[in-house]
Design a protein around this motif. Structure first.
Motif, PDB file in Angstrom:
ATOM      1  N   THR A 252      16.925  64.589 -12.631  1.00 21.58           N
ATOM      2  CA  THR A 252      16.709  64.861 -14.055  1.00 21.58           C
ATOM      3  C   THR A 252      16.180  63.674 -14.846  1.00 21.58           C
ATOM      4  OG1 THR A 252      19.021  64.304 -14.579  1.00 21.58           O
ATOM      5  CG2 THR A 252      18.518  66.620 -14.075  1.00 21.58           C
ATOM      6  N   VAL A 253      16.433  62.452 -14.380  1.00 20.10           N
ATOM      7  CA  VAL A 253      16.039  61.282 -15.171  1.00 20.10           C
ATOM      8  C   VAL A 253      15.194  60.294 -14.368  1.00 20.10           C
ATOM      9  CG1 VAL A 253      16.835  59.384 -16.629  1.00 20.10           C
ATOM     10  CG2 VAL A 253      18.134  61.511 -16.572  1.00 20.10           C
ATOM     11  N   ILE A 254      15.738  59.793 -13.268  1.00 23.30           N
ATOM     12  CA  ILE A 254      15.064  58.709 -12.546  1.00 23.30           C
ATOM     13  C   ILE A 254      13.727  59.167 -11.982  1.00 23.30           C
ATOM     14  CG2 ILE A 254      15.214  57.118 -10.598  1.00 23.30           C
ATOM     15  CD1 ILE A 254      18.232  56.999 -11.051  1.00 23.30           C
ATOM     16  N   GLY A 255      13.714  60.302 -11.282  1.00 23.77           N
ATOM     17  CA  GLY A 255      12.465  60.800 -10.714  1.00 23.77           C
ATOM     18  C   GLY A 255      11.387  61.052 -11.751  1.00 23.77           C
ATOM     19  N   PRO A 256      11.693  61.834 -12.814  1.00 28.33           N
ATOM     20  CA  PRO A 256      10.673  62.107 -13.820  1.00 28.33           C
ATOM     21  C   PRO A 256      10.161  60.868 -14.560  1.00 28.33           C
ATOM     22  CG  PRO A 256      12.438  63.722 -13.959  1.00 28.33           C
ATOM     23  CD  PRO A 256      12.902  62.661 -13.004  1.00 28.33           C
ATOM     24  N   CYS A 257      10.975  59.821 -14.654  1.00 24.06           N
ATOM     25  CA  CYS A 257      10.582  58.628 -15.418  1.00 24.06           C
ATOM     26  C   CYS A 257       9.994  57.515 -14.560  1.00 24.06           C
ATOM     27  CB  CYS A 257      11.785  58.083 -16.182  1.00 24.06           C
ATOM     28  SG  CYS A 257      12.430  59.190 -17.451  1.00 24.06           S
ATOM     29  N   ALA A 258      10.082  57.633 -13.235  1.00 26.79           N
ATOM     30  CA  ALA A 258       9.732  56.517 -12.351  1.00 26.79           C
ATOM     31  C   ALA A 258       8.279  56.090 -12.494  1.00 26.79           C
ATOM     32  CB  ALA A 258      10.044  56.882 -10.895  1.00 26.79           C
ATOM     33  N   GLU A 259       7.380  57.040 -12.558  1.00 24.01           N
ATOM     34  CA  GLU A 259       5.960  56.691 -12.636  1.00 24.01           C
ATOM     35  C   GLU A 259       5.647  55.953 -13.930  1.00 24.01           C
ATOM     36  OE1 GLU A 259       1.512  58.749 -12.506  1.00 24.01           O
ATOM     37  OE2 GLU A 259       3.300  59.962 -12.119  1.00 24.01           O
ATOM     38  N   GLN A 260       6.232  56.407 -15.040  1.00 26.82           N
ATOM     39  CA  GLN A 260       6.003  55.737 -16.319  1.00 26.82           C
ATOM     40  C   GLN A 260       6.606  54.334 -16.314  1.00 26.82           C
ATOM     41  OE1 GLN A 260       4.200  56.836 -19.066  1.00 26.82           O
ATOM     42  NE2 GLN A 260       3.535  58.427 -17.626  1.00 26.82           N
ATOM     43  N   THR A 261       7.769  54.187 -15.703  1.00 30.40           N
ATOM     44  CA  THR A 261       8.392  52.869 -15.601  1.00 30.40           C
ATOM     45  C   THR A 261       7.489  51.905 -14.859  1.00 30.40           C
ATOM     46  OG1 THR A 261      10.643  53.776 -15.663  1.00 30.40           O
ATOM     47  CG2 THR A 261      10.366  51.588 -14.677  1.00 30.40           C
ATOM     48  N   ASP A 262       6.938  52.354 -13.740  1.00 27.23           N
ATOM     49  CA  ASP A 262       6.071  51.492 -12.943  1.00 27.23           C
ATOM     50  C   ASP A 262       4.734  51.241 -13.640  1.00 27.23           C
ATOM     51  OD1 ASP A 262       5.454  50.108 -10.393  1.00 27.23           O
ATOM     52  OD2 ASP A 262       3.940  51.671 -10.218  1.00 27.23           O
ATOM     53  N   ARG A 263       4.178  52.262 -14.250  1.00 31.86           N
ATOM     54  CA  ARG A 263       2.847  52.131 -14.858  1.00 31.86           C
ATOM     55  C   ARG A 263       2.877  51.227 -16.081  1.00 31.86           C
ATOM     56  NH1 ARG A 263      -0.077  57.594 -16.389  1.00 31.86           N
ATOM     57  NH2 ARG A 263      -0.058  57.704 -14.094  1.00 31.86           N
ATOM     58  N   HIS A 264       3.879  51.408 -16.943  1.00 30.94           N
ATOM     59  CA  HIS A 264       3.904  50.682 -18.208  1.00 30.94           C
ATOM     60  C   HIS A 264       4.845  49.478 -18.193  1.00 30.94           C
ATOM     61  CE1 HIS A 264       1.439  53.746 -20.079  1.00 30.94           C
ATOM     62  NE2 HIS A 264       2.281  54.686 -19.647  1.00 30.94           N
TER      63      HIS A 264
ATOM     64  N   ALA B 104      16.772  54.863 -20.013  1.00 25.01           N
ATOM     65  CA  ALA B 104      17.315  56.216 -19.874  1.00 25.01           C
ATOM     66  C   ALA B 104      18.016  56.379 -18.530  1.00 25.01           C
ATOM     67  CB  ALA B 104      16.196  57.251 -20.021  1.00 25.01           C
ATOM     68  N   ALA B 105      17.450  55.782 -17.482  1.00 28.21           N
ATOM     69  CA  ALA B 105      18.065  55.876 -16.160  1.00 28.21           C
ATOM     70  C   ALA B 105      19.401  55.142 -16.126  1.00 28.21           C
ATOM     71  CB  ALA B 105      17.121  55.307 -15.107  1.00 28.21           C
ATOM     72  N   VAL B 106      19.445  53.956 -16.707  1.00 28.76           N
ATOM     73  CA  VAL B 106      20.690  53.179 -16.730  1.00 28.76           C
ATOM     74  C   VAL B 106      21.769  53.939 -17.506  1.00 28.76           C
ATOM     75  CG1 VAL B 106      21.772  51.066 -17.585  1.00 28.76           C
ATOM     76  CG2 VAL B 106      19.558  50.955 -16.423  1.00 28.76           C
ATOM     77  N   ASN B 107      21.400  54.509 -18.656  1.00 29.10           N
ATOM     78  CA  ASN B 107      22.379  55.266 -19.437  1.00 29.10           C
ATOM     79  C   ASN B 107      22.889  56.477 -18.662  1.00 29.10           C
ATOM     80  OD1 ASN B 107      22.050  53.475 -21.540  1.00 29.10           O
ATOM     81  ND2 ASN B 107      20.670  54.784 -22.706  1.00 29.10           N
TER      82      ASN B 107
ATOM     83  N   GLU C 106      18.844  54.844  -2.233  1.00 27.35           N
ATOM     84  CA  GLU C 106      18.261  56.118  -2.647  1.00 27.35           C
ATOM     85  C   GLU C 106      17.452  55.962  -3.928  1.00 27.35           C
ATOM     86  OE1 GLU C 106      18.255  59.038  -0.979  1.00 27.35           O
ATOM     87  OE2 GLU C 106      19.116  57.829   0.622  1.00 27.35           O
ATOM     88  N   ILE C 107      17.977  55.216  -4.879  1.00 27.59           N
ATOM     89  CA  ILE C 107      17.272  55.022  -6.148  1.00 27.59           C
ATOM     90  C   ILE C 107      16.007  54.205  -5.936  1.00 27.59           C
ATOM     91  CG2 ILE C 107      17.427  53.870  -8.397  1.00 27.59           C
ATOM     92  CD1 ILE C 107      20.367  54.714  -8.490  1.00 27.59           C
ATOM     93  N   SER C 108      16.086  53.164  -5.103  1.00 23.45           N
ATOM     94  CA  SER C 108      14.944  52.270  -4.903  1.00 23.45           C
ATOM     95  C   SER C 108      13.764  52.965  -4.253  1.00 23.45           C
ATOM     96  CB  SER C 108      15.367  51.065  -4.056  1.00 23.45           C
ATOM     97  OG  SER C 108      16.353  50.302  -4.726  1.00 23.45           O
ATOM     98  N   ARG C 109      14.015  54.001  -3.472  1.00 19.15           N
ATOM     99  CA  ARG C 109      12.919  54.755  -2.870  1.00 19.15           C
ATOM    100  C   ARG C 109      12.049  55.414  -3.933  1.00 19.15           C
ATOM    101  NH1 ARG C 109      16.974  57.146   1.452  1.00 19.15           N
ATOM    102  NH2 ARG C 109      16.685  55.656   3.156  1.00 19.15           N
ATOM    103  N   VAL C 110      12.671  55.766  -5.046  1.00 20.45           N
ATOM    104  CA  VAL C 110      11.960  56.469  -6.113  1.00 20.45           C
ATOM    105  C   VAL C 110      11.559  55.514  -7.231  1.00 20.45           C
ATOM    106  CG1 VAL C 110      12.173  58.291  -7.849  1.00 20.45           C
ATOM    107  CG2 VAL C 110      13.176  58.604  -5.571  1.00 20.45           C
ATOM    108  N   CYS C 111      12.476  54.625  -7.623  1.00 21.71           N
ATOM    109  CA  CYS C 111      12.222  53.706  -8.734  1.00 21.71           C
ATOM    110  C   CYS C 111      12.774  52.323  -8.392  1.00 21.71           C
ATOM    111  CB  CYS C 111      12.868  54.209 -10.018  1.00 21.71           C
ATOM    112  SG  CYS C 111      12.541  53.158 -11.457  1.00 21.71           S
ATOM    113  N   PRO C 112      11.935  51.437  -7.847  1.00 20.00           N
ATOM    114  CA  PRO C 112      12.406  50.098  -7.478  1.00 20.00           C
ATOM    115  C   PRO C 112      13.017  49.324  -8.649  1.00 20.00           C
ATOM    116  CG  PRO C 112      10.269  50.522  -6.485  1.00 20.00           C
ATOM    117  CD  PRO C 112      10.526  51.655  -7.429  1.00 20.00           C
TER     118      PRO C 112
END
Length: 245
Positions: free
Chosen positions: A13-25, A31-34, A66-72
């Motif tokens: 619900t949070v980490i996957g949908p936001c991962a690309e934006q986190t990496d790009r910008h 939001a993921a930490v919260n 598991e988290i690092s595979r999606v959002c380092p």
């Protein structure tokens, strides 16, 4: 709810949908930490008596992996938090331990100085100084590659002992302590979005009660608590996603 169920929910619900934006910008994954806090995963390794999950390095490593595979970036932040909590759950105040257990406090490591290898641990002869005047201690240092700099609520900070001898002492430094400086743009080597940067104290003033463990006993805490937790978890680097197992 098990920690795996909570992790699966936050991932989808949070980490996957936001991962690309986190990496790009390069935005910090707040939001993921919260969400990890609400799911009990920031407090996963806090002892059960303090209200935490009471889990150990194996479970923490599973979550970070598991988290690092999606959002380092989020994985790096959580890895540093768990390593700091290994000390804070032993030496921190009951209030702090409860805050971490309930997901309301994110901590990080501020142990490595310019000129030291980026192992997550300082050399025994760290140059950071601690000068005590009454019940106030002035900490002066330039800490490199601090994950979550300016985003965490506190830093696990190392210095020389207050009497100036060789060795190490650990401190809890609040992120809002006067005298801390973090550059506007992250300058560290962590994953994009992890807010890895240099943190400078010139000096920062903390109460003498911010000392964690005995004066001069910091190296034992790092070797016995911090490094085993760091060794147990994977190391996401800039631009890297961990492969699926």
């Amino acid at each position: 709810m098990s920690y795996r169920t909570g992790l699966s929910h936050v991932m989808s619900t949070v980490i996957g949908p936001c991962a690309e934006q986190t990496d790009r910008h390069g935005n910090f994954p707040r939001a993921a930490v919260n969400a990890l806090g609400r799911a009990g995963l920031l407090g996963l390794t806090v002892s059960a008596e303090a209200g935490g999950g009471g889990r150990g390095p194996a479970e923490a490593a599973e979550v970070v992996r598991e988290i690092s595979r999606v959002c380092p970036a989020t994985g790096a932040v959580l890895r540093s938090h768990y390593a700091a909590v290994a000390v804070l759950d032993t030496c921190g105040s009951p209030w702090l331990r409860r805050r971490i257990a309930t997901g309301e406090h994110l901590s990080t490591l501020a142990l490595t100085e310019a000129g030291e290898s980026a192992t997550g641990a300082p050399a025994p002869g760290t140059r950071s100084t601690a000068t005590r005047t009454g019940e106030v201690v002035a900490l002066s240092a330039r800490k490199r590659d601090v994950v979550g700099a300016a985003e965490a609520d506190s830093y696990l900070w190392s210095s020389r002992p207050v009497d100036g001898r060789d060795g190490m002492t650990l401190w809890l430094v609040p992120a809002d302590a006067a005298g801390l400086f973090v550059p506007a743009r992250p300058d560290g080597e962590g994953p994009r979005g992890s807010a890895t940067a240099t943190v400078c104290a010139d000096p920062v003033l903390v109460p003498a009660g911010a000392m964690l463990g005995p004066n001069g006993g910091g190296l034992d805490l790092v070797l016995g608590s911090v490094l085993p937790w760091l060794a147990a978890t994977p190391v996401p680097t800039a631009g890297e996603r961990l492969p699926a197992s």
